[in-house]
Design a protein around this motif. Structure first.
Motif, short mmCIF file in Angstrom:
data_model
loop_
_atom_site.label_atom_id
_atom_site.label_comp_id
_atom_site.label_asym_id
_atom_site.label_seq_id
_atom_site.Cartn_x
_atom_site.Cartn_y
_atom_site.Cartn_z
N ALA A 81 23.92 10.88 23.19
CA ALA A 81 23.85 10.93 21.73
C ALA A 81 24.43 9.65 21.16
O ALA A 81 25.38 9.08 21.71
CB ALA A 81 24.60 12.15 21.19
N GLN A 88 21.70 10.13 13.37
CA GLN A 88 22.04 10.61 14.70
C GLN A 88 20.78 10.67 15.55
O GLN A 88 19.68 10.89 15.04
CB GLN A 88 22.68 12.00 14.63
N SER A 89 20.97 10.48 16.85
CA SER A 89 19.86 10.55 17.79
C SER A 89 20.38 11.11 19.10
O SER A 89 21.46 10.72 19.56
CB SER A 89 19.25 9.17 18.02
N THR A 90 19.65 12.05 19.69
CA THR A 90 20.04 12.67 20.94
C THR A 90 18.90 12.60 21.94
O THR A 90 17.72 12.58 21.57
CB THR A 90 20.44 14.15 20.73
N ARG A 91 19.27 12.56 23.21
CA ARG A 91 18.32 12.58 24.31
C ARG A 91 18.85 13.53 25.37
O ARG A 91 20.02 13.47 25.74
CB ARG A 91 18.14 11.17 24.92
N GLU A 109 17.73 4.00 24.26
CA GLU A 109 16.77 4.62 23.34
C GLU A 109 17.48 5.28 22.16
O GLU A 109 17.04 5.16 21.01
CB GLU A 109 15.94 5.66 24.09
N ALA A 110 18.57 5.99 22.44
CA ALA A 110 19.31 6.64 21.35
C ALA A 110 19.90 5.61 20.39
O ALA A 110 19.86 5.80 19.16
CB ALA A 110 20.41 7.52 21.93
N ASP A 113 17.14 4.23 18.14
CA ASP A 113 16.76 5.15 17.07
C ASP A 113 17.70 5.05 15.88
O ASP A 113 17.28 5.21 14.73
CB ASP A 113 16.73 6.59 17.59
N CYS A 114 18.98 4.82 16.13
CA CYS A 114 19.96 4.70 15.05
C CYS A 114 20.11 3.27 14.56
O CYS A 114 20.92 3.02 13.66
CB CYS A 114 21.32 5.21 15.52
#
Length: 241
Positions: A81, A88-91, A109-110, A113-114
């Motif tokens: 995260a 916020q971004s989670t994987r 990647e997370a 995204d942010c």
């Protein structure tokens, strides 16, 4: 000055005079003038300027939100995260033996995204267990490596508390106490008890520990839990009350 110098050159030596503050300025507000300080044209702009000077700018207010990267491999799942204030971004993907080959890619990647560059992170957090040794070692190594390279702090988070927070949305209304029990293999379980405080944070009631199934069952028979989160109930079935 030589004695033979002309008289016009012989000027008296100026003596220093004592300093005097001079007359006090006339008040612009107060009881003597009948003008309050709030309506005074001299005091109000000065106070307004001081307030503007001490108030944080828009950029400073935006930086008050920490930019964090969190990693957790303590269970069978790999979770990553990233957050930057409200963004916020989670994987989440399968962990275990594959965690070490996927954790860096998911973290990047997370962060993308942010829109948070790695160099601008404020701290790196990781799930510190209890949990699987291989997963804990993987998350700890990546977190410490990133933090050491960036010169940022490392935050060790209770992994069972992470499970409690993840199950908060599914808790019955009014439930304030929760047990978290995770399968530790070899007929054992990692378990801890938490209580949801008034400020919305979890407090540890019973510290995380490794329980045998008979010991955990006896503990729950003595004080039945109000709620249980984690995969221990699904893994051990009727062996736990």
């Amino acid at each position: 000055m030589p004695p033979s110098a002309p008289a016009r050159w012989r000027r008296p030596i100026a003596r220093p005079q004592p300093w005097s503050p001079g007359p006090a300025p006339a008040p612009t507000c107060g009881p003597m003038t009948g003008i309050s300080r709030r309506r005074c044209r001299t005091c109000w702009p000065a106070r307004r300027f001081r307030a503007r000077a001490t108030a944080p700018s828009r950029e400073a207010r935006g930086r008050m939100s920490a930019r964090l990267l969190a990693l957790d491999c303590s269970t069978e799942a790999l979770a990553v995260a990233a957050c930057d204030g409200e963004r916020q971004s989670t994987r989440t993907t399968a962990g275990g033996a594959l965690a070490s080959s996927r954790i860096i890619a998911l973290a990047l990647e997370a962060l993308a995204d942010c829109a948070v560059p790695v160099a601008q992170l404020d701290a790196v957090a990781f799930g510190a267990g209890p949990g699987a040794f291989t997963g804990l070692r993987c998350a700890c190594a990546v977190a410490q490596g990133l933090a050491f390279a960036l010169g940022k702090p490392v935050l060790a988070i209770d992994s069972l508390m992470i499970v409690a927070e993840a199950s908060r949305a599914r808790l019955p209304r009014g439930l304030r106490e929760l047990w978290v029990a995770m399968d530790a293999r070899m007929h054992e379980a990692y378990a801890a008890q938490y209580r949801l405080a008034q400020d919305g944070h979890w407090q540890v009631t019973s510290a995380p520990a490794l329980y045998t199934l008979p010991a955990l069952a006896a503990c729950w028979r003595t004080a039945p839990p109000h709620g249980v989160a984690g995969n221990a109930l699904a893994a051990f079935g009727e062996r736990l009350p």
